[in-house]
Design a protein around this motif. Structure first.
Motif, mmCIF file in Angstrom:
data_model
loop_
_atom_site.group_PDB
_atom_site.id
_atom_site.type_symbol
_atom_site.label_atom_id
_atom_site.label_comp_id
_atom_site.label_asym_id
_atom_site.label_seq_id
_atom_site.Cartn_x
_atom_site.Cartn_y
_atom_site.Cartn_z
ATOM 1 N N GLU A 32 -4.106 13.468 12.936
ATOM 2 C CA GLU A 32 -3.005 12.933 13.523
ATOM 3 C C GLU A 32 -3.213 11.248 13.146
ATOM 4 O O GLU A 32 -2.692 10.675 12.945
ATOM 5 N N ALA A 33 -4.270 10.797 12.859
ATOM 6 C CA ALA A 33 -4.975 9.441 12.556
ATOM 7 C C ALA A 33 -4.918 9.463 10.727
ATOM 8 O O ALA A 33 -4.144 8.260 10.612
ATOM 9 N N ILE A 34 -5.198 10.356 10.778
ATOM 10 C CA ILE A 34 -4.400 10.345 8.388
ATOM 11 C C ILE A 34 -2.983 10.883 8.531
ATOM 12 O O ILE A 34 -2.277 9.724 7.709
ATOM 13 N N LYS A 35 -2.142 10.780 9.457
ATOM 14 C CA LYS A 35 -1.367 11.363 9.478
ATOM 15 C C LYS A 35 -0.310 9.935 9.667
ATOM 16 O O LYS A 35 0.535 9.274 9.116
ATOM 17 N N SER A 36 -0.793 9.045 10.770
ATOM 18 C CA SER A 36 -0.455 7.954 11.208
ATOM 19 C C SER A 36 -0.300 6.925 10.309
ATOM 20 O O SER A 36 0.183 5.927 9.623
ATOM 21 N N ALA A 37 -1.464 7.204 9.487
ATOM 22 C CA ALA A 37 -2.056 5.386 8.065
ATOM 23 C C ALA A 37 -1.543 5.890 6.887
ATOM 24 O O ALA A 37 -0.589 5.115 6.307
ATOM 25 N N VAL A 38 -1.095 7.456 6.547
ATOM 26 C CA VAL A 38 -0.582 7.418 5.389
ATOM 27 C C VAL A 38 1.601 6.877 5.514
ATOM 28 O O VAL A 38 2.102 6.685 5.080
ATOM 29 N N SER A 39 1.378 7.297 7.285
ATOM 30 C CA SER A 39 3.206 6.162 7.588
ATOM 31 C C SER A 39 3.326 4.530 7.121
ATOM 32 O O SER A 39 4.160 4.209 6.346
ATOM 33 N N ARG A 40 2.213 4.857 7.644
ATOM 34 C CA ARG A 40 2.672 2.939 7.511
ATOM 35 C C ARG A 40 1.583 2.318 6.133
ATOM 36 O O ARG A 40 2.428 1.943 6.067
ATOM 37 N N ALA A 41 0.885 3.065 5.799
ATOM 38 C CA ALA A 41 0.347 2.625 3.940
ATOM 39 C C ALA A 41 2.176 3.090 3.128
ATOM 40 O O ALA A 41 2.786 2.156 2.809
ATOM 41 N N LYS A 42 3.606 3.770 4.240
ATOM 42 C CA LYS A 42 4.734 4.150 2.825
ATOM 43 C C LYS A 42 5.539 3.445 3.577
ATOM 44 O O LYS A 42 6.364 2.861 2.626
ATOM 45 N N ALA A 43 4.724 2.472 4.872
ATOM 46 C CA ALA A 43 6.006 2.139 5.315
ATOM 47 C C ALA A 43 5.448 0.179 4.431
ATOM 48 O O ALA A 43 7.106 -0.539 4.201
ATOM 49 N N PHE A 44 4.553 0.266 4.268
ATOM 50 C CA PHE A 44 4.437 -1.687 3.994
ATOM 51 C C PHE A 44 4.500 -1.366 2.394
ATOM 52 O O PHE A 44 5.143 -2.393 1.892
ATOM 53 N N PHE A 45 4.106 -0.475 1.591
ATOM 54 C CA PHE A 45 5.042 -0.310 0.209
ATOM 55 C C PHE A 45 5.942 -0.006 0.201
ATOM 56 O O PHE A 45 6.860 -1.127 -0.937
ATOM 57 N N SER A 46 6.551 0.778 0.849
ATOM 58 C CA SER A 46 8.093 0.288 1.111
ATOM 59 C C SER A 46 8.814 -0.621 0.793
ATOM 60 O O SER A 46 9.926 -0.910 0.409
ATOM 61 N N SER A 47 8.606 -1.012 1.881
ATOM 62 C CA SER A 47 9.160 -2.925 2.265
ATOM 63 C C SER A 47 8.536 -3.962 1.385
ATOM 64 O O SER A 47 9.318 -4.903 1.110
ATOM 65 N N LEU A 48 7.935 -3.546 0.780
ATOM 66 C CA LEU A 48 7.514 -4.633 -0.550
ATOM 67 C C LEU A 48 8.386 -4.313 -2.019
ATOM 68 O O LEU A 48 8.869 -5.193 -2.866
ATOM 69 N N ALA A 49 8.622 -3.102 -1.727
ATOM 70 C CA ALA A 49 9.974 -2.706 -3.425
ATOM 71 C C ALA A 49 10.841 -2.911 -2.202
ATOM 72 O O ALA A 49 11.667 -3.870 -3.847
#
Length: 61
Positions: A32-49
């Motif tokens: 669950e922690a890894i799933k959450s971290a991946v989701s947050r990383a995707k959201a962060f890089f998506s917002s940068l794009a």
């Protein structure tokens, strides 16, 4: 005395059972922690794009 503890064949507390339960709980937590971290990383890089491609270039003026 009514308790819900698990005992082995010799009447001792079944530590192997509880160690396995702890491994299962830890694995579920890490998943669950890894799933959450991946989701947050995707959201962060998506917002940068989105910021990068929605701003007007400085040289186009």
């Amino acid at each position: 005395m009514n308790n819900d503890l698990k005992y082995d064949d010799f009447g001792n507390l079944d530590t192997d059972y509880y160690v396995e339960q702890a491994y299962a709980m830890r694995n579920a937590y890490y998943a669950e922690a890894i799933k959450s971290a991946v989701s947050r990383a995707k959201a962060f890089f998506s917002s940068l794009a989105n910021i990068r491609f929605t701003q007007t270039p400085v040289h186009s003026k």
